[in-house]
Motif scaffolding. Structure first.
Motif, PDB file in Angstrom:
ATOM      1  N   ALA A 128       0.512  -1.294  -0.456  1.00 55.60           N
ATOM      2  CA  ALA A 128      -0.222  -0.104   0.058  1.00 55.60           C
ATOM      3  C   ALA A 128       1.092   1.233  -0.369  1.00 55.60           C
ATOM      4  N   VAL A 129       0.385   1.706  -0.933  1.00 54.62           N
ATOM      5  CA  VAL A 129       1.178   3.406  -0.900  1.00 54.62           C
ATOM      6  C   VAL A 129      -0.185   4.189  -0.756  1.00 54.62           C
ATOM      7  N   LEU A 142       5.625  -4.137  -9.220  1.00 53.35           N
ATOM      8  CA  LEU A 142       5.741  -2.724  -9.811  1.00 53.35           C
ATOM      9  C   LEU A 142       5.489  -1.543  -9.162  1.00 53.35           C
ATOM     10  N   ALA A 143       5.780  -1.020  -7.895  1.00 55.28           N
ATOM     11  CA  ALA A 143       6.052   0.022  -7.354  1.00 55.28           C
ATOM     12  C   ALA A 143       6.878   0.563  -8.154  1.00 55.28           C
ATOM     13  N   ALA A 144       8.466  -0.140  -8.590  1.00 56.67           N
ATOM     14  CA  ALA A 144       9.104   1.200  -9.767  1.00 56.67           C
ATOM     15  C   ALA A 144       8.315   1.199 -10.774  1.00 56.67           C
ATOM     16  N   ARG A 150       9.541   7.115  -7.471  1.00 54.28           N
ATOM     17  CA  ARG A 150      10.158   7.465  -7.127  1.00 54.28           C
ATOM     18  C   ARG A 150      10.463   7.433  -5.072  1.00 54.28           C
ATOM     19  N   GLU A 151      11.348   7.900  -4.829  1.00 53.41           N
ATOM     20  CA  GLU A 151      11.324   6.655  -3.154  1.00 53.41           C
ATOM     21  C   GLU A 151      10.311   6.690  -2.457  1.00 53.41           C
ATOM     22  N   ILE A 152      10.003   5.366  -1.836  1.00 57.12           N
ATOM     23  CA  ILE A 152       8.737   5.533  -0.948  1.00 57.12           C
ATOM     24  C   ILE A 152       9.543   4.614   0.825  1.00 57.12           C
ATOM     25  N   LEU A 260      -5.097   9.741 -14.599  1.00 55.28           N
ATOM     26  CA  LEU A 260      -2.966   9.951 -15.104  1.00 55.28           C
ATOM     27  C   LEU A 260      -2.657  10.115 -13.707  1.00 55.28           C
ATOM     28  N   ALA A 261      -2.935  11.262 -13.794  1.00 52.45           N
ATOM     29  CA  ALA A 261      -2.030  12.359 -12.246  1.00 52.45           C
ATOM     30  C   ALA A 261      -2.269  11.586 -11.364  1.00 52.45           C
ATOM     31  N   ALA A 262      -3.063  10.482 -11.300  1.00 52.90           N
ATOM     32  CA  ALA A 262      -3.360  10.117  -9.948  1.00 52.90           C
ATOM     33  C   ALA A 262      -2.795   8.402  -9.689  1.00 52.90           C
ATOM     34  N   GLY A 263      -3.225   8.206 -10.598  1.00 62.90           N
ATOM     35  CA  GLY A 263      -1.763   6.963 -11.210  1.00 62.90           C
ATOM     36  C   GLY A 263      -3.080   5.921 -10.934  1.00 62.90           C
TER      37      GLY A 263
END
Length: 344
Positions: A128-129, A142-144, A150-152, A260-263
């Motif tokens: 969860a991000v 798939l996060a990267a 972006r760093e998490i 798209l901007a919000a993912g």
């Protein structure tokens, strides 16, 4: 944390009053922040549904939308899921004697970090991000790709994760139990409907001679009102000063850009893709590309040709458009190139 564990079906719940929060899979719940500056909850909800209707792979009758409070800059958190899924989650909870006061997706159980930072936590094998105006759940691998490197900042340790969940449960940013799922609203409407029925009954006896003469005028006014509502709804979400020519088309385009901007768009497609592949034994994802238009291109290999049809059925059941570009044999495998979420 007072206690933890599993709640078997049929076991009696504690008698003391508790605030019960049901956390549901974030991969099945899309969250995005939409510019809805109206202070009216009903108008904001109508505008949000207008935006989302043609952008999500859900039929109108299966679309459940919940909106958060108005923020200082006119944005609201909008959360969307399938109505049938929410019904299923509530039914499953009821089997365990849980009747939640609040329902939240797992990604909104994380604290919102300041500025442009991202925080994450591993919850049941998925990640969860949460960002300032971003919330999603995805496979860790798939996060990267999805978050473009972006760093998490990960919340480490069970105690820290539980602390974050407890904080969110005490002060939820939104509640999926809105509209037909808001039990408090049902009790309020019972009394209001009773009063309204009595008032309408008296008014009806007086108005019958007038109704027939006013029918044509009322139909005309209703049409004019609907047209004005569509224009107002579009004006509420389009950039200030933009001329409104075709409200439906312009709001669809605006929502697509916000999604798209919000993912939300590609992430939802990828989640549906992985869910489908999990149900097909010898299938494997060979490649994945996110397209600028929000669609997802995937290369999938199968153990046998019949698995291709299983994949089509799984994506169709999830309400995702899957356009097959090519299918061919490569060695002992069947390889397909598909486009998910392509606009027609």
């Amino acid at each position: 944390m007072a206690a933890r564990g599993e709640a078997p079906i049929g076991v009696a719940r504690p008698s003391e009053p508790l605030r019960e929060v049901l956390v549901v899979p974030g991969a099945e719940v899309s969250a995005r922040w939409v510019h809805l500056p109206t202070r009216s909850h009903a108008q904001a909800l109508a505008a949000a549904r207008l935006h989302l209707a043609d952008q999500l792979a859900l039929a109108e009758e299966d679309l459940h939308v919940a909106i958060g409070p108005l923020e200082d800059d006119g944005y609201r958190l909008v959360v969307v899921t399938a109505r049938r899924l929410l019904q299923g989650w509530l039914a499953g909870a009821a089997l365990h004697g849980v009747f939640p006061d609040v329902v939240l997706p797992d990604h909104l159980m994380l604290p919102a970090p300041p500025e442009e930072r991202l925080v994450g936590a591993f919850l049941g094998g998925v990640m969860a991000v949460r960002g300032r105006r971003l919330a999603l759940t995805l496979e860790p691998d798939l996060a990267a790709l999805v978050l473009q490197g972006r760093e998490i900042e990960m919340i480490d340790g069970a105690e820290a994760v539980e602390g974050a969940l407890a904080t969110a449960a005490a002060d939820p940013v939104i509640n999926l139990l809105q509209g037909e799922f808001d039990l408090g609203r049902e009790s309020r409407l019972d009394w209001l409907n009773l009063k309204r029925a009595a008032m309408l009954g008296g008014a009806l006896a007086l108005s019958i001679p007038i109704l027939f003469g006013a029918q044509v005028l009322r139909d005309h006014m209703a049409a004019v009102s609907l047209e004005r509502q569509a224009t107002r709804a579009a004006a509420a979400v389009l950039p200030q000063g933009q001329a409104i020519v075709d409200p439906a088309a312009q709001t669809r385009t605006r929502l697509h850009d916000l999604q798209l901007a919000a993912g939300g768009g590609p992430t939802a497609l990828i989640a549906a893709l992985f869910t489908a592949l999990e149900g097909i034994g010898d299938s494997q994802l060979e490649g994945l590309v996110l397209s600028p238009d929000g669609s997802v291109r995937a290369r999938i290999s199968y153990g046998q040709i019949s698995d291709v049809e299983l994949f089509r059925e799984a994506m169709g059941s999830a309400g995702v458009t899957a356009r097959e570009e090519a299918t061919q044999e490569e060695g002992a495998r069947i390889v397909s190139d598909v486009i998910l979420g392509a606009r027609s």
